[in-house]
Scaffold this active site. Structure first.
Site, mmCIF file in Angstrom:
data_model
loop_
_atom_site.group_PDB
_atom_site.id
_atom_site.type_symbol
_atom_site.label_atom_id
_atom_site.label_comp_id
_atom_site.label_asym_id
_atom_site.label_seq_id
_atom_site.Cartn_x
_atom_site.Cartn_y
_atom_site.Cartn_z
ATOM 1 N N LYS A 188 0.812 -1.221 0.000
ATOM 2 C CA LYS A 188 0.000 0.000 0.000
ATOM 3 C C LYS A 188 0.844 1.268 0.000
ATOM 4 O O LYS A 188 0.356 2.336 -0.363
ATOM 5 C CB LYS A 188 -0.963 0.010 1.201
ATOM 6 C CG LYS A 188 -2.068 -1.038 1.052
ATOM 7 C CD LYS A 188 -3.263 -0.778 1.935
ATOM 8 C CE LYS A 188 -4.368 -1.789 1.608
ATOM 9 N NZ LYS A 188 -5.509 -1.724 2.480
ATOM 10 N N LYS A 230 -4.994 -11.209 -5.700
ATOM 11 C CA LYS A 230 -6.158 -11.594 -4.903
ATOM 12 C C LYS A 230 -7.356 -10.722 -5.290
ATOM 13 O O LYS A 230 -7.183 -9.566 -5.704
ATOM 14 C CB LYS A 230 -5.872 -11.509 -3.397
ATOM 15 C CG LYS A 230 -5.778 -10.108 -2.826
ATOM 16 C CD LYS A 230 -5.950 -10.128 -1.303
ATOM 17 C CE LYS A 230 -6.222 -8.718 -0.798
ATOM 18 N NZ LYS A 230 -6.758 -8.610 0.530
ATOM 19 N N LYS A 265 -11.322 -5.238 -3.196
ATOM 20 C CA LYS A 265 -12.336 -4.188 -3.331
ATOM 21 C C LYS A 265 -11.834 -3.042 -4.189
ATOM 22 O O LYS A 265 -12.614 -2.314 -4.787
ATOM 23 C CB LYS A 265 -12.648 -3.592 -1.962
ATOM 24 C CG LYS A 265 -13.379 -4.482 -1.016
ATOM 25 C CD LYS A 265 -13.427 -3.783 0.347
ATOM 26 C CE LYS A 265 -13.958 -4.725 1.403
ATOM 27 N NZ LYS A 265 -13.597 -4.276 2.746
HETATM 28 P P1 ATP Z 1 -9.578 -5.817 -0.133
HETATM 29 O O1 ATP Z 1 -8.216 -6.318 -0.489
HETATM 30 O O2 ATP Z 1 -10.672 -6.411 -0.923
HETATM 31 O O3 ATP Z 1 -9.661 -4.322 -0.075
HETATM 32 P P2 ATP Z 1 -9.232 -6.117 2.635
HETATM 33 O O4 ATP Z 1 -8.487 -7.305 3.075
HETATM 34 O O5 ATP Z 1 -8.511 -4.833 2.634
HETATM 35 O O6 ATP Z 1 -9.896 -6.404 1.265
HETATM 36 P P3 ATP Z 1 -11.331 -6.252 4.637
HETATM 37 O O7 ATP Z 1 -12.706 -5.828 4.402
HETATM 38 O O8 ATP Z 1 -10.726 -5.672 5.841
HETATM 39 O O9 ATP Z 1 -10.557 -5.859 3.375
HETATM 40 O O10 ATP Z 1 -11.236 -7.828 4.669
HETATM 41 C C1 ATP Z 1 -12.156 -8.596 5.321
HETATM 42 C C2 ATP Z 1 -11.729 -10.028 5.330
HETATM 43 O O11 ATP Z 1 -11.708 -10.559 3.990
HETATM 44 C C3 ATP Z 1 -10.330 -10.290 5.872
HETATM 45 O O12 ATP Z 1 -10.398 -11.367 6.778
HETATM 46 C C4 ATP Z 1 -9.509 -10.668 4.682
HETATM 47 O O13 ATP Z 1 -8.481 -11.563 5.012
HETATM 48 C C5 ATP Z 1 -10.523 -11.323 3.782
HETATM 49 N N1 ATP Z 1 -10.184 -11.248 2.362
HETATM 50 C C6 ATP Z 1 -9.977 -10.138 1.617
HETATM 51 N N2 ATP Z 1 -9.705 -10.451 0.333
HETATM 52 C C7 ATP Z 1 -9.737 -11.800 0.250
HETATM 53 C C8 ATP Z 1 -9.544 -12.745 -0.812
HETATM 54 N N3 ATP Z 1 -9.290 -12.356 -2.045
HETATM 55 N N4 ATP Z 1 -9.650 -14.065 -0.537
HETATM 56 C C9 ATP Z 1 -9.938 -14.483 0.717
HETATM 57 N N5 ATP Z 1 -10.126 -13.657 1.764
HETATM 58 C C10 ATP Z 1 -10.037 -12.330 1.558
#
Ligand code: ATP
Ligand code: LTN
Length: 326
Positions: A111, A192, A195
């Site tokens: 990030k 991965k 969002k």
């Molecule tokens: P993003 O990368 O989509 O912005 P994030 O990890 O920043 O997601 P959170 O909303 O905080 O966003 O994540 C919520 C949960 O979803 C966490 O437990 C994270 O590990 C899980 N998670 C996020 N992306 C994935 C993925 N591609 N596959 C499996 N689990 C995921």
């Protein structure tokens, strides 16, 4: 009963990766655990947010929590900033962590990479996450694989404080799903599902219309050998589709492949479209009812009170151990 804590950021649409990696286990755990599920708005502001949008997204995620089956009678659902212990413990733990270990976190590197100035909150993000978890004497933290490093750091900090100040924190364990722990982007199975990716067809949001689900899956990146086989290394696209199928249905990949007469990727994709549409339909229906109801705010207020009642004695213990206050 063991205590479970996890959180999701109120940023944008929750997607299949979030659901299959984390949220789905939230629902399963609530029957035999004491569960606390948080909407981590203080984490969201580590990057710039529009205040109006943030407020809206907080309620969106709260409604989604309930729509997927988290029951506020069984579990606590609340918003992080409503319980002041998170920020307070976050600071105390900052004073017990090292910039070296924080700058080594992969999420921080991803990030902050290439930016001229990097917000301090981005660096200390995992310390606030450690505070979230340790504030409730948490035993188990269900999360996606991408959070493994942050859970390790949380354990390191807890053990460090316990060694220095005497038994203060419960040392928690991560809990990761077998099938859904790492859902990849549909357009680029090396990344991965996220969002924040620009291409909306890289992900399926839990509230996507059936036509959007179909479009995103039918155009998902595969490969050219035409053989349906689970082989994440050599066939990441097809393997990701099979993985999603498996996580949504609870069947193993072997079970899925044993019963099929698919002639090509098109057939697999068509069936995955149907499976996904079927899984998301009830969530969408529940969501629309809950998001508009007044019960939502009541649930969050009640959740914050219940969360605070657990957090406050832990904070008192921490202040006493550190010699803070009078
Ligand atoms: P993003 O990368 O989509 O912005 P994030 O990890 O920043 O997601 P959170 O909303 O905080 O966003 O994540 C919520 C949960 O979803 C966490 O437990 C994270 O590990 C899980 N998670 C996020 N992306 C994935 C993925 N591609 N596959 C499996 N689990 C995921
Ligand atoms: N960092 C996590 C979200 C998160 C979290 C937590 C998860 C913040 N605090 C406490 C579990 C427990 C993420 O980005 N997915």
């Amino acid at each position: 009963m063991k205590r479970v804590f996890s959180g999701v950021q109120p940023t944008g649409n929750i997607h299949l990766g979030n659901y299959l990696g984390a949220l789905k286990q939230f629902v399963e755990l609530q029957n035999d655990h004491e569960c606390i599920y948080c909407i981590v708005d203080e984490h969201a502001i580590t990057v710039p947010q529009d205040p109006k949008e943030l407020r809206k997204h907080i309620l969106d995620v709260a409604a989604l929590y309930m729509a997927i089956g988290i029951d506020p009678k069984k579990s606590i659902i609340f918003v992080q900033s409503q319980v002041s212990g998170h920020a307070e413990l976050g600071w105390i733990l900052c004073c017990n962590s090292y910039t070296g270990e924080l700058s080594r976190m992969t999420q921080f590197k991803a990030k902050s990479g290439g930016k001229e100035s990097v917000g301090t909150g981005l660096l200390t993000y995992p310390v606030l996450m450690a505070a979230d978890i340790l504030l409730y004497d948490t035993d188990v933290v269900p999360v996606g694989n991408d959070q493994k490093q942050h859970i390790e750091l949380t354990r390191d900090i807890a053990i460090r404080v316990n060694n220095k100040y005497g038994d203060t924190f419960v040392v928690p364990d991560g809990r990761f799903m077998k099938a859904g722990a790492r859902i990849m982007a549909l357009d680029d199975p090396e990344q991965k599902m996220s969002k924040s990716a620009e291409n909306i067809h890289s992900r399926i949001s839990l509230l996507d219309e059936d036509s959007k689900i179909k479009k995103s899956i039918m155009r998902a990146t595969t490969d050219s050998d035409g053989e349906i086989r689970f082989d994440p290394e050599n066939k990441p696209g097809v393997s990701n589709l099979l993985n999603i199928y498996s996580a949504l249905t609870g069947k193993t990949v072997e079970e899925i492949l044993a019963g099929q007469s698919w002639r090509g990727y098109g057939d697999l994709k068509k069936e995955l479209v149907a499976v996904t549409q079927e899984a998301l339909a009830p969530i969408k229906q529940n969501y629309n009812e809950i998001r508009e109801s007044e019960e939502l705010i009541r649930v969050l207020k009640d959740g914050a009170e219940r969360a605070n009642a657990i957090a406050e004695p832990v904070m008192k213990r921490v202040r006493d151990k550190f010699g803070l206050g009078i």
